[in-house]
Structure formats: C-alpha cells, structure tokens
Design an enzyme around this catalytic site. Structure first.
Site, PDB file in Angstrom:
ATOM      1  N   SER A   1       1.683  -9.699  -0.975  1.00  0.00           N
ATOM      2  CA  SER A   1       1.327  -8.272  -0.874  1.00  0.00           C
ATOM      3  C   SER A   1       1.585  -7.691   0.510  1.00  0.00           C
ATOM      4  O   SER A   1       1.821  -6.492   0.640  1.00  0.00           O
ATOM      5  CB  SER A   1      -0.136  -8.079  -1.255  1.00  0.00           C
ATOM      6  OG  SER A   1      -0.970  -8.951  -0.509  1.00  0.00           O
TER       7      SER A   1
ATOM      8  N   GLU B   1     -10.079   6.903   2.594  1.00  0.00           N
ATOM      9  CA  GLU B   1     -11.021   5.920   3.104  1.00  0.00           C
ATOM     10  C   GLU B   1     -10.215   4.722   3.577  1.00  0.00           C
ATOM     11  O   GLU B   1      -9.111   4.489   3.076  1.00  0.00           O
ATOM     12  CB  GLU B   1     -11.985   5.478   1.991  1.00  0.00           C
ATOM     13  CG  GLU B   1     -11.461   4.360   1.061  1.00  0.00           C
ATOM     14  CD  GLU B   1     -10.295   4.777   0.162  1.00  0.00           C
ATOM     15  OE1 GLU B   1     -10.033   5.993   0.052  1.00  0.00           O
ATOM     16  OE2 GLU B   1      -9.628   3.888  -0.394  1.00  0.00           O
TER      17      GLU B   1
ATOM     18  N   LYS C   1       0.821  -1.220   0.000  1.00  0.00           N
ATOM     19  CA  LYS C   1       0.000   0.000   0.000  1.00  0.00           C
ATOM     20  C   LYS C   1       0.853   1.268   0.000  1.00  0.00           C
ATOM     21  O   LYS C   1       0.481   2.280  -0.568  1.00  0.00           O
ATOM     22  CB  LYS C   1      -0.921   0.007   1.220  1.00  0.00           C
ATOM     23  CG  LYS C   1      -1.989  -1.086   1.148  1.00  0.00           C
ATOM     24  CD  LYS C   1      -3.375  -0.523   1.321  1.00  0.00           C
ATOM     25  CE  LYS C   1      -4.437  -1.474   0.799  1.00  0.00           C
ATOM     26  NZ  LYS C   1      -4.455  -2.777   1.483  1.00  0.00           N
TER      27      LYS C   1
HETATM   28  C1  LIG Z   1      -5.273  -3.874   0.982  1.00  0.00           C
HETATM   29  C2  LIG Z   1      -4.546  -5.121   0.773  1.00  0.00           C
HETATM   30  C3  LIG Z   1      -4.822  -5.977  -0.327  1.00  0.00           C
HETATM   31  C4  LIG Z   1      -5.925  -5.728  -1.294  1.00  0.00           C
HETATM   32  O1  LIG Z   1      -5.802  -4.574  -2.077  1.00  0.00           O
HETATM   33  P1  LIG Z   1      -5.415  -4.587  -3.615  1.00  0.00           P
HETATM   34  O2  LIG Z   1      -5.698  -3.190  -4.052  1.00  0.00           O
HETATM   35  O3  LIG Z   1      -6.256  -5.593  -4.313  1.00  0.00           O
HETATM   36  O4  LIG Z   1      -3.981  -4.928  -3.704  1.00  0.00           O
HETATM   37  C5  LIG Z   1      -4.038  -7.122  -0.487  1.00  0.00           C
HETATM   38  N1  LIG Z   1      -3.058  -7.429   0.373  1.00  0.00           N
HETATM   39  C6  LIG Z   1      -2.760  -6.642   1.443  1.00  0.00           C
HETATM   40  C7  LIG Z   1      -1.659  -7.054   2.357  1.00  0.00           C
HETATM   41  C8  LIG Z   1      -3.495  -5.469   1.672  1.00  0.00           C
HETATM   42  O5  LIG Z   1      -3.195  -4.706   2.745  1.00  0.00           O
END
Ligand SMILES: *Cc1c(COP(=O)(O)O)cnc(C)c1O
Length: 409
Positions: free
Chosen positions: A379, A110, A88
């Site tokens: 992610s 948000e 993020k």
């Molecule tokens: C917010 C989040 C996501 C989902 O958001 P995308 O915009 O689809 O990437 C995925 N993994 C983590 C660790 C997140 O914090």
C-alpha cells in the site's frame, strides 16, 4: 461492492448522523450518483491518475523472495510508487475531481498519521482549493514531518485538543466544520469508513488497484492468483485490490490487521480478527469496533500509525461475516521481521502498514506449491517511517544522529 440502496452491506454501514449532517451527506450522495454514470468523469480520473500519479503501478515479480520462501510465486502490487508514496492519492484525486464538479472551492480532511492529510493537501495545491486539515494534537506532535509538508503545500493544520487528541477526535471536528461550511466545502474522507456514501465511494476510487492487478497477473501467469493479501486500517487499500477478485471464489482474500503486542494483550487494533471487535454504531456508521463488555471503545495500538484505528470499513465487516474475506493479524515483532526480509531480498522498502500484509503472506507461502501464486498489496513505501523503524530496530547510529541534531539547535 454495491450497497443495498440504503447504504447497507448486510447489517453493516448505513448513516447514523444528526439532522444537520444529513443534508451534507444527501448532497454528496446525489453528486456521487451523478458521476457514477458519467463516462467523462471516469475518463478524466484515469488521465489524472496516469499523468499525475504514474498509474498503472507495476506488479513486480519477487523472484528472490519466491526462491527464498520455496512455495508459491510472489507478486507485489506497487502502490508505493504512487505520487505521495501510497494508495491514498487514488481516493483523494477522485474526490478532488468530484469537488470540482460540485463547484466547491474548499476541502477539509481528517488525518491520523498525516498520510491522508498530506495527500489531500497535495491535491488541493494541484486543484487550487483552500485546504484545512484536522489532526489530533498528539498526532501533530508525533508526525512533524507530515505537518511540515502539509503547511508548505498551503494547508492549514488544526491541532484538535479534545478527547484523546488523536484520529477520532479529528474526525469529529472535521464533521463539525462541514456542517457549517457545506455550501462551499467538500469533506475528503480518508478511508472506506464513515456514513454512506463514503465507504462505497472511497472503495470505488480505490478499485483501480484491483482492476490493474487482475489484468497484470493474468498477463504474467495466465491464471488468477491463489491468494491476495492486504493490510487493513480503515480498509480502503484492501477493498481496492480485493474488489476485482470478489466474484472469483477460488481466490482467497486475506485481510491483515494490526496485532500490535499480541491479540491477548490489550495493545492491538484487530477489529475483525479478535474477540474484542463487536458490532456497534460509532461516528455515523455501523461496523465492528474494539469495545469492552460495556460497549466502551478500547484504546488501540500498532507500530503502524495508519492501522491504529478503533473502527473498520462496514464493507469489510460484512465480508468478514459472510466469510468471503479471511482476517488475521500480524504483531509488531512479526512486522519488523517481515520488513527486514523484504528489504534484503527485494530492495523494496514497504511502509509499516504494508509490512503487515507481507508478514502474514511470508508465514503462509512456504506451505504453498510453485504452481500457485499470491499477490501482496504494498500500500505504501516505508521511507516515511524512518523515525519509527530506526527506533524499533534500536539502531544506535540513528540514535546518535538524532542526539547530535538536537544538540545543534
Ligand atoms: C493509511 C494507510 C493504510 C491504511 O488505510 P486503509 O484505508 O486500510 O488502506 C495502509 N497503508 C498505508 C501506506 C497507508 O498510508
């Protein structure tokens, strides 16, 4: 991913907003166009990512997992090692620099689970911006640790009491704020959704993931990966890693949505991999949304708060329609099993969101050959999910710990 000049990707995207909001979006589009051509901006962005968020993040060869699965070579792109623990921050730092360029002093955002709010509050502290975070009242109650940190970082967290008191209500209130505060305020949108230019802008800030991963896998194996897996909430981490492989038709791109309790239950968030995901216009953009036959938005469910959203990036909706990206879903149960496997074999704790990508990959890798390779985009890191994970595993020592702590108060 470039749009058609009008903010559309195929038939998805665009900007469907009231007149007052159009002024804000037009201003943002102009500023985004200016920085797109500005090499100094991107240089500054790269330096910031390097020094503040420890980029480039590694591409880890998962040798134990590779042996365990007995199929393709497994590589993990480590977005969990970013500052604040997920991808993020890439988007948030980009929008922070843009905000500075525009001469604005305040940011709003948000947040659902609180991860994007936390990243934005962190950036605001670093840049010296005033910061207001809109969060559904229900989420404020569920996500106390993130709310605690946002406030400590100097952000004002506003609990939204309207509607279902979750993410989509927080988005509405953030837009409402922006309309009245546009002169000095930038709205830091959290994912590749919303009206143009947010989807393409967020995807561009996240494309650093793919650029690094492509170079790293070429260095490691001398060839492109056969498959790339990413979880899909709004779509920003998936677009971030997919973008660098988009033109390599031989690389299969796999987006993994929240299968929740199963696609035949009504408790999931599979907008592109279930029949309940249908085209529609919601919150200012055209994409696929989970709806019933009357076009009513459905409630969503996922064990991973970051995937629990009714809409999805219009760019991904287009890539689903053109079949460039294959979409599938992993259930809560499969996600917990995958999580356990990754922790035990690699000593790496994925976020519950990321564990969706692992779940799909773990199911397919044994059928591949050792000459092949895959990249899984991790992610984020999972320690933030300790309350949910410990509860889902039914850990009795954890339950006792929570009870004892509660008794102390
Ligand atoms: C917010 C989040 C996501 C989902 O958001 P995308 O915009 O689809 O990437 C995925 N993994 C983590 C660790 C997140 O914090």
């Amino acid at each position: 991913m470039k749009n058609d000049g009008k903010g559309y990707f195929g038939k998805f995207g665009g900007s469907y907003t009231p007149e007052v909001l159009r002024v804000c979006l037009k201003g943002l589009r102009n500023s985004y166009r200016d920085i797109s051509q500005d090499a100094t901006f991107w240089q500054e962005f790269e330096t910031l990512l390097t020094n503040y968020s420890s980029r480039p993040t590694p591409l880890t060869f998962a040798d134990n997992l590779t042996r365990h699965l007995g199929g393709a070579q497994v590589y993990i792109k480590r977005e969990d090692l970013n500052h604040t623990g997920s991808h993020k921050v890439n988007n948030v730092l980009g929008q922070g620099l843009l905000c500075k360029r525009m001469g604005k002093k305040r940011v709003i955002a948000e947040t659902g689970a609180g991860q994007h709010g936390l990243a934005t509050a962190t950036m605001a502290a670093k840049f010296g911006f005033e910061c207001t975070i809109y969060m559904g009242a229900k989420d404020v109650r569920r996500q106390r640790p993130n709310v605690f940190w946002m406030e400590k970082l100097g952000a004002e967290v506003i609990a939204v009491e309207e509607g279902s008191r979750t993410l989509k209500d927080a988005v509405n209130d953030a837009f409402r704020d922006w309309v009245n505060s546009f002169d000095d305020t930038h709205y830091v949108f959290g994912t590749a959704c919303g009206p143009s230019p947010f989807p393409e802008m967020v995807a561009e800030f996240q494309s650093v993931i793919g650029k690094e991963a492509r170079q790293q896998i070429m260095t490691a194996t001398g060839q492109l990966p056969d498959k790339v897996y990413a979880c899909v909430g709004g779509g920003s981490n998936a677009l971030g890693i997919f973008s660098a492989f988009m033109d390599d038709q031989e690389v299969e791109l796999v987006g993994v949505e929240a299968g929740g309790k199963g696609l035949d239950s009504d408790l999931h968030a599979a907008r592109l991999s279930s029949v309940q995901g249908k085209p529609g216009v919601v919150q200012g953009y055209k994409s696929c949304f989970l709806q019933n036959d009357d076009g009513q938005m459905l409630d969503t469910h996922s064990i991973a708060a970051g995937l629990d959203y009714v809409g999805v990036s219009p760019i991904l909706a287009h890539l689903s329609e053109t079949r460039r990206v294959r979409f599938t879903a992993a259930t809560d149960e499969q996600v917990l099993a995958a999580m356990e496997t990754v922790i035990r074999h690699e000593g790496i704790v994925p976020a519950l969101e990321s564990a969706h990508a692992f779940a799909a990959a773990l199911a397919e890798i044994p059928d591949m050959s050792p000459q092949q390779s895959v990249i899984i985009n991790q992610s984020g890191r999972g320690d933030k999910d300790i309350f949910t994970i410990a509860e889902a595993f039914g850990d009795s020592k954890w339950q006792q710990f929570i009870k004892e702590r509660a008794d102390e108060y």
